[in-house]
Design an enzyme around this catalytic site. Structure first.
Site, PDB file in Angstrom:
ATOM      1  N   ASP A  84       0.813  -1.216   0.000  1.00 45.85           N
ATOM      2  CA  ASP A  84       0.000   0.000   0.000  1.00 45.85           C
ATOM      3  C   ASP A  84       0.846   1.264   0.000  1.00 45.85           C
ATOM      4  OD1 ASP A  84      -2.391  -1.195  -0.188  1.00 45.85           O
ATOM      5  OD2 ASP A  84      -3.094  -0.754   1.834  1.00 45.85           O
ATOM      6  N   HIS A 131       6.565  12.633  14.494  1.00 43.85           N
ATOM      7  CA  HIS A 131       6.177  13.813  13.718  1.00 43.85           C
ATOM      8  C   HIS A 131       6.174  15.086  14.572  1.00 43.85           C
ATOM      9  CE1 HIS A 131       5.329  10.993  10.686  1.00 43.85           C
ATOM     10  NE2 HIS A 131       4.038  10.788  10.915  1.00 43.85           N
TER      11      HIS A 131
END
Length: 766
Positions: free
Chosen positions: A294, A522
């Protein structure tokens, strides 16, 4: 650009009157159109040209395009004319001559354009320069071999000895119907420039070889003596004269149309050829392992494709998909891989058929089990074959794989598929372990085979446009450096929101949770860029040294300074139900968390850094909100909202400063103030048509060997040092997440914690 400028300047120097007539051909495909736009923008910046004495006309145009930006006229206006206006050049609008494509049918449009061209060329005795590009199918302008070779009449029309405009067609390139000046117009030009780009060198070689052979044959024919064969002989007795009647001349058969219209131009005109500078020594292979998964089809390959469209890949480069045939038996070869994995996603990138074909031409697929040495060696041979004898064989290996496969994959590559004549670089995807111990083990296993400069740990947040701007905002604007201090700042919030749940990846997410998935990597990277001191230089290692220094000054998070939540309906996901059945209890995985962090240094002492991340919230955004200290209630303007500097990372990247301003109006008093916004919209300010995706920037950085935007080992270890105690405490106490409604702001306890830290919400976006 230099050649065009030189031609214009020479004309304007030699002739006091008259205008230079420049014919510009368009381009096909996003890659070549973008390259043409760059060249025209560069030309617009040349200030030595008197643009009031220049006419520009279109050599060819598209007809029946759906969007205005698909036309060649728009390309010239947007890149050249807009650039001239921006640079203050005087270029009369009527000096741009183009077809009126609103005229129907196309034949009427061509006739109208022919009249315009005739008037221009007769008035200015032009054209003085025409620029063309040679296509891989050997076309120039929009005179396509497939169009004229189907009919002798079309070739006759193209080579007619008077100025004309052709109505042509193509089945290869975008926008089927075209308008093009005939070859007579091109022949009339004093100067003709042909551009040979990457992929058209072979086409140019074919045209030139055919021209040379034809020219040599003509010379041989001219040297042959002319002979006359008698048709009949009659002797006259009276005059003694022998009469010889020569045979009538045979009808000359018309020559077949040439393979390229450039053959015809070369016979009658001198042509200047401009060739793109090409590195003949270096080849770069981008090898994507886990290519059928994916991540690769949704992010990696579309990003590589955009790099190709933007002309950021090396000229000699190949893209190689690699995956284990055991897990993906439906993709045994490149054709199946293209049709069943890539094409549907690449077509979403506003791709033209030509662009897709160009990318397909660089793509190959090799089924490989990394545990099979012979298959890995076959991959090595495949890559060597693609190098085509170049002396430098550079390789980038993108590991779109689970982290537990990193070490064995790198070992196999290092042993059987490593370049001996160029660099090898390895990109690894997060997660980099589930805790500090696993992260260290993973780093140690990679260190057995790779040096740290060969490892590129991707955190795609580091390549988002506004994150890249944080260093500039902080240190290029000196006055802001003084504001980023505990003297002025009350608190800083770093917020990540997603409006969707965990559909499709619940099994993976449940084993990590929002803190590991978003906060520890992040948001922590964003925080370090907000809080770091100025680096010694902008070199990668100096920047990363300062980030590590900040991380070392952050305290481990106190569990009391954390609230976790889980959205209603999470437990109903089929994947989560299966996990719960195995565990014997409901999942305690947090889909939401708020944490408060503190830095122990002089600049940030006492300032809470509030980190918030969640799924299934009321909106989708990532925002850094720096809230300044509130003025005392007895100050000049009374009780007013706090000022804020807001950095919106996504969506719609922007930086805005919320300040107080006096309200306008005759009845307003001096104290009547209201909060307003100073806004920097990057897309509007810099006229950005498209901002690159983060993965594009990062893959490009790896090719260039630029490591600024990647996570170094010590950064990773320090980030885990901060979060490990919190994660351990939450798991030990078995804390049950607070539930919150899908589409809400999150748990009420989270808002209460944020309020205790001194944050005041003045807008619904907080």
């Amino acid at each position: 650009v230099d050649y065009i400028e030189e031609c214009i300047l020479k004309f304007q120097h030699d002739k006091e009157r008259g205008s230079f007539v420049l014919g510009l051909a368009g381009a096909n495909g996003r890659i070549r159109r973008a390259r043409l736009a760059d060249a025209l923008a560069c030309l617009a910046a040349r200030r030595g040209v008197d643009w009031a004495r220049v006419y520009v006309f279109l050599v060819d145009e598209r007809y029946g395009f759906e969007r205005e930006e698909d036309s060649n006229a728009w390309l010239i206006k947007d890149a050249l004319l807009k650039g001239l206006a921006k640079n203050g050049a005087s270029f009369p609008a009527e000096h741009f001559v183009m077809p009126d494509t609103s005229i129907s049918p196309i034949e009427a449009c061509a006739a109208d354009y022919k009249d315009k061209l005739l008037a221009l060329l007769e008035q200015e005795q032009g054209p003085h320069l025409i620029t063309l590009a040679l296509g891989q199918d050997l076309h120039i302008a929009s005179v396509f071999p497939e169009w004229y070779q189907a009919s002798p009449e079309r070739w006759a029309e193209a080579t007619r000895k008077s100025v004309g405009v052709l109505c042509t067609e193509t089945s290869v390139f975008e926008v089927r119907r075209r308008l093009s000046v005939n070859l007579r117009v091109i022949r009339k030009a004093e100067n003709i420039m042909i551009f040979i780009g990457d992929g058209t060198e072979e086409a140019w070689t074919r045209v030139k070889r055919a021209f040379d052979e034809d020219r040599f044959a003509e010379r041989k024919t001219k040297r042959a003596r002319r002979t006359i064969e008698p048709s009949s002989v009659m002797l006259s007795v009276e005059t003694g004269v022998m009469m010889v009647h020569a045979k009538g001349r045979k009808a000359v058969q018309p020559e077949p149309p040439p393979a390229s219209p450039l053959d015809y131009i070369l016979k009658y005109s001198n042509v200047s050829v401009v060739q793109l500078k090409i590195d003949k020594e270096t080849h770069c292979s981008l090898v994507v392992l886990g290519a059928a998964g994916d991540l690769a089809k949704k992010k990696t390959f579309p990003s590589i494709y955009q790099l190709l469209l933007g002309r950021f890949l090396p000229v000699s480069s190949a893209v190689i998909g690699v995956d284990d045939p055991t897990f993906h038996p439906d993709v045994p070869d490149a054709d199946a891989f293209w049709e069943r994995r890539l094409r549907p996603y690449l077509e979403k990138e506003k791709a033209t058929a030509e662009d897709l074909q160009e990318f397909r031409g660089r793509l190959s697929f090799v089924p490989v089990r990394m545990s099979d040495a012979e298959m890995v060696q076959a991959l090595d041979r495949h890559i060597r074959g693609l190098c085509q004898g170049r002396t430098k064989d550079n390789r980038v290996f993108y590991l779109a794989l689970p982290s537990f496969l990193f070490a064995s994959t790198v070992r196999a590559l290092k042993t059987h598929c490593w370049s001996s004549t160029g660099f090898c670089r390895v990109i690894v995807e997060k997660p980099f372990g589930k805790n500090g111990v696993e992260a260290k083990e993973l780093s140690d296993s990679l260190k057995d085979y790779l040096q740290e400069p060969e490892i590129f740990r991707i955190d795609h947040y580091l390549a988002k446009t506004l994150v890249l701007n944080l260093l500039t905002l902080r240190f290029a604007n000196r006055e802001l450096g003084h504001l980023f201090h505990a003297h002025h700042i009350a608190n800083i919030r770093v917020t990540f929101k997603e409006s969707i749940g965990v559909q499709g990846r619940a099994g993976y997410f449940d084993s990590y949770g929002i803190i590991r998935d978003i906060m520890q990597n992040h948001l922590m990277q964003v925080l370090t860029l907000v809080a770091m001191e100025a680096p010694a230089s902008l070199q990668a290692e100096d920047v990363r040294d300062e980030k590590v220094k900040v991380l070392k000054q952050i305290r481990p998070i106190d569990p009391k300074d954390c609230v976790i939540g889980q959205y209603e309906g999470y437990q109903d996901d089929p994947d989560i139900e299966r996990v719960n059945a195995k565990r014997g209890h409901a999942s305690r995985c947090p889909t939401f968390a708020v944490c408060v962090l503190y830095l122990d240094n002089e600049r940030w002492s006492g300032v809470p850094f509030i980190m918030k991340a969640g799924k299934a919230l009321e909106s989708q955004s990532t925002i850094v909100r720096i809230q300044f200290k509130k003025a005392p209630s007895g100050s000049l303007f009374g009780d007013q909202p706090q000022n804020e500097l807001v950095i919106r990372i996504q969506p719609n990247e922007a930086i805005y400063y919320k300040i107080l301003a006096k309200m306008p109006g005759l009845t307003q008093r001096a104290k009547d103030v209201q909060q307003t916004v100073l806004d920097l919209d990057l897309k509007k300010r810099f006229e950005l048509r498209r901002t690159p995706e983060a993965y594009e920037k990062l893959i490009h950085d790896v090719i260039q060997g630029e490591s600024h935007n990647f996570v170094r080992r010590d950064e990773l270890e320090q980030a885990w040092r901060i979060f490990d105690p919190l994660l351990h405490a939450l798991e030990q106490e078995g804390r049950v997440p607070e539930t919150y409604a899908f589409g809400s702001r999150g748990p009420h306890k989270a808002d209460a914690l944020i309020d205790r830290m001194g944050f005041r919400r003045y807008t619904v976006t907080g």
